[in-house]
Design a protein around this motif. Structure first.
Motif, PDB file in Angstrom:
ATOM      1  N   PHE A  28       0.814   3.888  -3.102  1.00  0.00           N
ATOM      2  CA  PHE A  28       0.437   5.270  -2.817  1.00  0.00           C
ATOM      3  C   PHE A  28       1.559   6.231  -3.209  1.00  0.00           C
ATOM      4  CE2 PHE A  28      -0.112   9.023  -0.208  1.00  0.00           C
ATOM      5  CZ  PHE A  28      -1.475   9.247  -0.252  1.00  0.00           C
ATOM      6  N   ALA A  29       2.784   5.897  -2.815  1.00  0.00           N
ATOM      7  CA  ALA A  29       3.910   6.794  -3.098  1.00  0.00           C
ATOM      8  C   ALA A  29       4.183   6.884  -4.594  1.00  0.00           C
ATOM      9  CB  ALA A  29       5.151   6.310  -2.354  1.00  0.00           C
TER      10      ALA A  29
ATOM     11  N   ARG B 164       1.802   9.147  -6.380  1.00  0.00           N
ATOM     12  CA  ARG B 164       1.953  10.561  -6.036  1.00  0.00           C
ATOM     13  C   ARG B 164       3.147  11.219  -6.730  1.00  0.00           C
ATOM     14  NH1 ARG B 164      -2.029   8.845  -4.431  1.00  0.00           N
ATOM     15  NH2 ARG B 164      -3.512   9.753  -2.961  1.00  0.00           N
TER      16      ARG B 164
ATOM     17  N   THR C 197      -7.453   7.767  -6.782  1.00  0.00           N
ATOM     18  CA  THR C 197      -8.093   7.010  -5.712  1.00  0.00           C
ATOM     19  C   THR C 197      -8.516   5.629  -6.187  1.00  0.00           C
ATOM     20  OG1 THR C 197      -8.925   9.068  -4.744  1.00  0.00           O
ATOM     21  CG2 THR C 197      -9.951   7.027  -4.017  1.00  0.00           C
TER      22      THR C 197
ATOM     23  N   GLN D  78      -3.060  12.041   3.825  1.00  0.00           N
ATOM     24  CA  GLN D  78      -3.833  11.446   2.731  1.00  0.00           C
ATOM     25  C   GLN D  78      -3.711   9.925   2.752  1.00  0.00           C
ATOM     26  OE1 GLN D  78      -3.378  13.243  -1.208  1.00  0.00           O
ATOM     27  NE2 GLN D  78      -2.457  15.050  -0.274  1.00  0.00           N
ATOM     28  N   TYR D  79      -2.496   9.431   2.993  1.00  0.00           N
ATOM     29  CA  TYR D  79      -2.290   7.977   3.053  1.00  0.00           C
ATOM     30  C   TYR D  79      -3.045   7.364   4.226  1.00  0.00           C
ATOM     31  CZ  TYR D  79      -0.148   3.497   4.038  1.00  0.00           C
ATOM     32  OH  TYR D  79       0.043   2.169   4.319  1.00  0.00           O
TER      33      TYR D  79
ATOM     34  N   GLN E 141      -5.267   3.383  -7.047  1.00  0.00           N
ATOM     35  CA  GLN E 141      -4.536   2.840  -5.906  1.00  0.00           C
ATOM     36  C   GLN E 141      -5.333   1.732  -5.218  1.00  0.00           C
ATOM     37  OE1 GLN E 141      -3.895   6.485  -3.778  1.00  0.00           O
ATOM     38  NE2 GLN E 141      -5.795   6.353  -2.601  1.00  0.00           N
TER      39      GLN E 141
ATOM     40  N   VAL F 280       0.828  14.617   2.515  1.00  0.00           N
ATOM     41  CA  VAL F 280       0.728  13.298   1.885  1.00  0.00           C
ATOM     42  C   VAL F 280       0.522  12.205   2.923  1.00  0.00           C
ATOM     43  CG1 VAL F 280       1.980  11.605   0.502  1.00  0.00           C
ATOM     44  CG2 VAL F 280       2.112  14.020  -0.090  1.00  0.00           C
TER      45      VAL F 280
ATOM     46  N   SER G  97       0.826  -1.211   0.000  1.00  0.00           N
ATOM     47  CA  SER G  97       0.000   0.000   0.000  1.00  0.00           C
ATOM     48  C   SER G  97       0.856   1.256   0.000  1.00  0.00           C
ATOM     49  CB  SER G  97      -0.939   0.000   1.207  1.00  0.00           C
ATOM     50  OG  SER G  97      -0.223   0.188   2.428  1.00  0.00           O
ATOM     51  N   VAL G  98       1.956   1.244   0.756  1.00  0.00           N
ATOM     52  CA  VAL G  98       2.856   2.402   0.786  1.00  0.00           C
ATOM     53  C   VAL G  98       3.497   2.615  -0.576  1.00  0.00           C
ATOM     54  CG1 VAL G  98       4.986   3.319   1.777  1.00  0.00           C
ATOM     55  CG2 VAL G  98       3.303   2.219   3.257  1.00  0.00           C
TER      56      VAL G  98
ATOM     57  N   TRP H 186      -6.684   7.110   3.527  1.00  0.00           N
ATOM     58  CA  TRP H 186      -6.997   6.046   2.566  1.00  0.00           C
ATOM     59  C   TRP H 186      -6.874   4.668   3.205  1.00  0.00           C
ATOM     60  CZ3 TRP H 186      -3.031   2.994  -0.256  1.00  0.00           C
ATOM     61  CH2 TRP H 186      -3.619   2.069  -1.130  1.00  0.00           C
ATOM     62  N   ILE H 187      -5.748   4.388   3.856  1.00  0.00           N
ATOM     63  CA  ILE H 187      -5.527   3.053   4.412  1.00  0.00           C
ATOM     64  C   ILE H 187      -6.469   2.790   5.584  1.00  0.00           C
ATOM     65  CG2 ILE H 187      -3.738   3.537   6.144  1.00  0.00           C
ATOM     66  CD1 ILE H 187      -3.817   0.633   3.591  1.00  0.00           C
TER      67      ILE H 187
END
Length: 316
Positions: free
Chosen positions: A24-25, A28, A281, A64-65, A284, A61, A20-21, A68-69
């Protein structure tokens, strides 16, 4: 076994968090302004800035993560930046196409790969075994999209056996049409993945044929084929099972390509569309779901492999 399961579950959770990291990264740092894409080319800078604020893209950021998570953990995969629709139900609907496609592809790969792999090993000193091994090597190197076009030309254009495009609008409420629309795409993926499984199966069978216990079985009156069928296929099956954990990823990647080629409304086709629209969105969440499927299948394969293989149970 309990300690093993706990360890594997922890690895699964850690793997999902790391994935997930990374997802997401990566999204971005891609070039382009998501707010500008959503707002359109005719929007003013003030309108773009207001949209960025509304979408939460002006927040740090990390926050935001975490938003989401945190939603993912509670079952909320977020909302589309383009349509504002809930992402979770849409992905669930698309999985109704992608998962059956992957299952049928896996079945085709096993039906093609395992028997032919065993046969190629048994006939290793004959022309038939060499031909099977050569064809498998060639097919495994063929890109899925090429295989799809060849199958369309053969089974649809020339023989008129199978449909090539689309999926019923009513989905699985028309099971016959839905199933038939997935047959050719599943054969496309299954042929390529089956060639890979064939090579592993052949290698595993050759190792078993040279094993001491099969030589002993042959010495007491069994033919090599009888000894293999009675005492060797279990070891071959364990090897094939281990390979499946890796091949599942290839099946899902193949599904992304094949859904585009055959106009199937699955997760893969939706992912390609959303990448083009910069709907971050949805992208991811789609990537995380696909990654999660691969990790869960790998977890299940590990558990089943350990349960069936006494050597692994005795090692710990």
């Amino acid at each position: 076994m309990t300690r093993f399961l706990i360890g594997r579950v922890l690895l699964l959770v850690v793997g999902l968090l790391v994935a997930s990291v990374i997802i997401f990264a990566t999204l971005r740092v891609l070039p382009g302004d998501v707010a500008q894409v959503v707002a359109g080319t005719q929007s003013t800078p003030l309108q773009v800035e207001e949209l960025r604020r509304q979408l939460g893209l002006d927040r740090p950021v990390v926050l935001q993560y975490l938003d989401w998570i945190g939603g993912v953990v509670t079952g909320d995969l977020g909302r589309s930046l383009v349509t504002n629709g809930a992402v979770g139900p849409e992905i669930a609907a698309k999985l109704g196409v992608t998962l059956p496609l992957a299952g049928m592809s896996l079945a085709a790969a096993l039906v093609l790969g395992v028997p032919l792999g065993v046969l190629a090993a048994v006939l290793r000193r004959r022309a038939g075994g060499a031909v099977i091994a050569f064809v498998a090597q060639a097919v495994a190197a063929v890109p899925v999209v090429w295989a799809g076009m060849l199958f369309v030309a053969l089974f649809a254009v020339t023989l008129h056996w199978l449909p090539t495009q689309g999926f019923p609008l009513d989905g699985w409420s028309e099971p016959g049409r839905a199933f038939s629309s997935l047959v050719l795409p599943a054969l496309t993926i299954g042929a390529v993945e089956g060639a890979v499984i064939l090579r592993f199966t052949r290698s595993a069978t050759l190792s078993v044929l040279d094993a001491d216990h099969l030589r002993t079985a042959a010495a007491v009156g069994l033919t090599r084929t009888q000894a293999l069928l009675r005492h060797g296929l279990g070891s071959v099956a364990l090897t094939v099972l281990a390979v499946l954990g890796v091949q599942i990823a290839g099946l899902l990647v193949g599904a992304v390509v094949v859904e585009q080629l055959f106009s199937l409304p699955g997760v893969g086709r939706m992912l390609v569309t959303d990448v083009g629209r910069r709907d971050v969105t949805k992208v991811q969440s789609e990537l995380l779901v696909l990654t999660g499927l691969v990790l869960v299948v790998g977890f299940a394969v590990d558990v089943v492999h350990r349960a069936l293989d006494p050597r692994q149970r005795e090692a710990t």
